[in-house]
Write a protein that holds these residues in place. Structure first.
Motif, PDB file in Angstrom:
ATOM      1  N   THR A 164      13.933  -4.223 -15.704  1.00  0.00           N
ATOM      2  CA  THR A 164      12.811  -4.273 -14.764  1.00  0.00           C
ATOM      3  C   THR A 164      13.023  -3.366 -13.561  1.00  0.00           C
ATOM      4  N   VAL A 165      14.237  -3.319 -13.035  1.00  0.00           N
ATOM      5  CA  VAL A 165      14.480  -2.516 -11.839  1.00  0.00           C
ATOM      6  C   VAL A 165      14.252  -1.032 -12.136  1.00  0.00           C
ATOM      7  N   ALA A 166      14.691  -0.559 -13.301  1.00  0.00           N
ATOM      8  CA  ALA A 166      14.510   0.848 -13.650  1.00  0.00           C
ATOM      9  C   ALA A 166      13.043   1.142 -13.954  1.00  0.00           C
ATOM     10  N   ARG A 167      12.354   0.216 -14.640  1.00  0.00           N
ATOM     11  CA  ARG A 167      10.933   0.427 -14.921  1.00  0.00           C
ATOM     12  C   ARG A 167      10.129   0.507 -13.637  1.00  0.00           C
ATOM     13  N   THR A 168      10.453  -0.349 -12.683  1.00  0.00           N
ATOM     14  CA  THR A 168       9.735  -0.340 -11.407  1.00  0.00           C
ATOM     15  C   THR A 168       9.957   0.969 -10.671  1.00  0.00           C
ATOM     16  N   ALA A 169      11.209   1.425 -10.637  1.00  0.00           N
ATOM     17  CA  ALA A 169      11.503   2.702  -9.984  1.00  0.00           C
ATOM     18  C   ALA A 169      10.758   3.842 -10.655  1.00  0.00           C
ATOM     19  N   LEU A 170      10.702   3.832 -11.983  1.00  0.00           N
ATOM     20  CA  LEU A 170      10.037   4.898 -12.718  1.00  0.00           C
ATOM     21  C   LEU A 170       8.527   4.895 -12.475  1.00  0.00           C
ATOM     22  N   VAL A 171       7.917   3.716 -12.514  1.00  0.00           N
ATOM     23  CA  VAL A 171       6.472   3.617 -12.282  1.00  0.00           C
ATOM     24  C   VAL A 171       6.123   4.064 -10.867  1.00  0.00           C
ATOM     25  N   LEU A 172       6.893   3.614  -9.881  1.00  0.00           N
ATOM     26  CA  LEU A 172       6.629   4.017  -8.502  1.00  0.00           C
ATOM     27  C   LEU A 172       6.775   5.525  -8.325  1.00  0.00           C
ATOM     28  N   ALA A 173       7.789   6.094  -8.952  1.00  0.00           N
ATOM     29  CA  ALA A 173       8.002   7.539  -8.823  1.00  0.00           C
ATOM     30  C   ALA A 173       6.842   8.310  -9.436  1.00  0.00           C
ATOM     31  N   ARG A 174       6.434   7.908 -10.636  1.00  0.00           N
ATOM     32  CA  ARG A 174       5.360   8.636 -11.317  1.00  0.00           C
ATOM     33  C   ARG A 174       4.032   8.501 -10.591  1.00  0.00           C
ATOM     34  N   LEU A 175       3.699   7.279 -10.175  1.00  0.00           N
ATOM     35  CA  LEU A 175       2.427   7.073  -9.485  1.00  0.00           C
ATOM     36  C   LEU A 175       2.401   7.810  -8.147  1.00  0.00           C
ATOM     37  N   SER A 176       3.505   7.750  -7.414  1.00  0.00           N
ATOM     38  CA  SER A 176       3.513   8.398  -6.092  1.00  0.00           C
ATOM     39  C   SER A 176       3.492   9.911  -6.225  1.00  0.00           C
ATOM     40  N   GLN A 177       4.134  10.461  -7.255  1.00  0.00           N
ATOM     41  CA  GLN A 177       4.077  11.902  -7.480  1.00  0.00           C
ATOM     42  C   GLN A 177       2.647  12.354  -7.759  1.00  0.00           C
ATOM     43  N   SER A 178       1.936  11.581  -8.564  1.00  0.00           N
ATOM     44  CA  SER A 178       0.612  12.000  -9.014  1.00  0.00           C
ATOM     45  C   SER A 178      -0.492  11.631  -8.038  1.00  0.00           C
ATOM     46  N   TYR A 179      -0.391  10.455  -7.401  1.00  0.00           N
ATOM     47  CA  TYR A 179      -1.524   9.930  -6.655  1.00  0.00           C
ATOM     48  C   TYR A 179      -1.191   9.471  -5.238  1.00  0.00           C
ATOM     49  N   GLY A 180       0.057   9.622  -4.825  1.00  0.00           N
ATOM     50  CA  GLY A 180       0.431   9.181  -3.489  1.00  0.00           C
ATOM     51  C   GLY A 180      -0.151  10.069  -2.403  1.00  0.00           C
ATOM     52  N   ALA A 181      -0.517   9.454  -1.298  1.00  0.00           N
ATOM     53  CA  ALA A 181      -1.033  10.197  -0.146  1.00  0.00           C
ATOM     54  C   ALA A 181       0.124  10.596   0.761  1.00  0.00           C
ATOM     55  N   PRO A 182       0.057  11.771   1.378  1.00  0.00           N
ATOM     56  CA  PRO A 182       1.126  12.186   2.293  1.00  0.00           C
ATOM     57  C   PRO A 182       1.274  11.225   3.468  1.00  0.00           C
ATOM     58  N   VAL A 183       2.481  11.153   3.987  1.00  0.00           N
ATOM     59  CA  VAL A 183       2.779  10.320   5.149  1.00  0.00           C
ATOM     60  C   VAL A 183       3.102  11.234   6.315  1.00  0.00           C
ATOM     61  N   ALA A 184       2.416  11.054   7.424  1.00  0.00           N
ATOM     62  CA  ALA A 184       2.609  11.918   8.589  1.00  0.00           C
ATOM     63  C   ALA A 184       4.062  11.869   9.059  1.00  0.00           C
ATOM     64  N   GLY A 185       4.629  13.036   9.278  1.00  0.00           N
ATOM     65  CA  GLY A 185       5.983  13.115   9.805  1.00  0.00           C
ATOM     66  C   GLY A 185       7.077  13.017   8.771  1.00  0.00           C
ATOM     67  N   ASP A 186       6.726  12.878   7.480  1.00  0.00           N
ATOM     68  CA  ASP A 186       7.743  12.775   6.429  1.00  0.00           C
ATOM     69  C   ASP A 186       7.250  13.557   5.222  1.00  0.00           C
ATOM     70  N   LEU A 187       7.814  14.730   5.011  1.00  0.00           N
ATOM     71  CA  LEU A 187       7.353  15.619   3.956  1.00  0.00           C
ATOM     72  C   LEU A 187       7.468  15.000   2.578  1.00  0.00           C
ATOM     73  N   ALA A 188       8.530  14.230   2.325  1.00  0.00           N
ATOM     74  CA  ALA A 188       8.784  13.718   0.982  1.00  0.00           C
ATOM     75  C   ALA A 188       8.027  12.429   0.676  1.00  0.00           C
ATOM     76  N   ALA A 189       7.736  11.629   1.697  1.00  0.00           N
ATOM     77  CA  ALA A 189       7.174  10.292   1.475  1.00  0.00           C
ATOM     78  C   ALA A 189       5.748  10.355   0.947  1.00  0.00           C
ATOM     79  N   ARG A 190       5.406   9.372   0.122  1.00  0.00           N
ATOM     80  CA  ARG A 190       4.060   9.237  -0.413  1.00  0.00           C
ATOM     81  C   ARG A 190       3.630   7.769  -0.325  1.00  0.00           C
ATOM     82  N   ARG A 191       2.376   7.579   0.087  1.00  0.00           N
ATOM     83  CA  ARG A 191       1.824   6.231   0.265  1.00  0.00           C
ATOM     84  C   ARG A 191       0.926   5.875  -0.917  1.00  0.00           C
ATOM     85  N   LEU A 192       1.217   4.736  -1.549  1.00  0.00           N
ATOM     86  CA  LEU A 192       0.414   4.229  -2.653  1.00  0.00           C
ATOM     87  C   LEU A 192      -0.390   3.024  -2.196  1.00  0.00           C
TER      88      LEU A 192
END
Length: 276
Positions: free
Chosen positions: A193-221
């Motif tokens: 479960t821990v790896a599946r959760t990390a993978l789902v969060l990574a994929r969703l945030s890469q594709s559909y995450g919104a940028p976070v002000a002041g943090d180039l890498a962060a994505r908001r879901l």
């Protein structure tokens, strides 16, 4: 820190100014955060800063076919929480979003809601039912304000008959989504479960995450814990426990109705995820 049985120590990715060491037992993972200097950290892990290096995923239509669909359809707006289409309904139209996000979900007979996907600009919704004439297999709900084009099902099928390139583009879109579904089912059976959760969060945030002000890498879901559990294929309680681990590792920040992924590339380095 004491353990009652043998454990597997494994160096993980860098998180901020820390090196994460994963300590894995049979039923989970504990992370130990050690402060390191940058050069020493890169020597020991082989991991350098990869912020901003991922690509957008998803299955958008090529621009020329998107323009064609918009030229024959009607512009529609949906408010947050409104349904673009409902599971079980007759297929009466396809929708091509222009802005905003929609979540695609299905409810089982036991009441469990599965999150199949998020769909954004230029990603068709409802095309499969329009092609085969079957009922809607899922519900699409606006996650915020969504603007898009709706095309009646008969007009859409006629367009595909008139334009072989459009039909091929739709076929490629369906094939890509079927492949995504197959990969998701494989991950469901192969990863904890821990790896599946990390993978789902990574994929969703890469594709559909919104940028976070002041943090180039962060994505908001804009996703809650129940929806995340549906995407992961686990109980809400299990996902909540995993989110606590990821929060302790400073990989995510959880608030009401949203999750901020500090760096999707780091989540993709979680043990068991890096080979997917």
């Amino acid at each position: 820190m004491r353990f009652s049985r043998s454990v597997d120590f494994r160096a993980g990715p860098r998180c901020g100014d820390r090196l994460i060491i994963f300590v894995r037992e049979a039923e989970g993972a504990v992370c130990v955060k050690l402060r390191r200097g940058k050069k020493q950290r890169e020597r020991e892990t082989g991991y350098a800063d990869v912020r901003g290096e991922w690509e957008m995923a998803g299955s958008p239509l090529p621009e020329e076919w998107g323009r064609l669909i918009r030229s024959v359809g009607q512009e529609v707006r949906w408010r947050p929480g409104e349904l673009l289409m409902r599971e079980g309904d007759t297929a009466d139209r396809v929708v091509l979003p222009q802005s905003g996000l929609a979540k695609v979900t299905s409810v089982s007979t036991t009441g469990f809601t599965s999150l199949f996907a998020l769909r954004g600009p230029d990603e068709l919704l409802g095309e499969l039912s329009c092609v085969d004439g079957g009922p809607r297999s899922a519900t699409a709900t606006a996650m915020g304000e969504v603007k898009g084009t709706a095309v009646p099902a008969p007009r859409f099928t006629a367009l595909m008959e008139e334009h072989g390139g459009l039909a091929l583009a739709v076929l490629r879109c369906v094939a890509e989504r079927l492949r995504e579904s197959d990969v998701g089912r494989a991950d469901l059976g192969a990863l904890p479960t821990v790896a599946r959760t990390a993978l789902v969060l990574a994929r969703l945030s890469q594709s559909y995450g919104a940028p976070v002000a002041g943090d180039l890498a962060a994505r908001r879901l804009v996703i809650n814990q129940q929806e995340l559990a549906g995407a992961v294929g686990a109980s809400r309680e299990s996902v909540v426990r995993v989110l606590r681990v990821l929060t302790d590792c400073r990989l995510v920040t959880v608030s009401r109705g949203q999750i901020v992924v500090r760096d999707p590339a780091v989540l993709l380095r979680w043990p068991g995820v890096e080979s997917r």
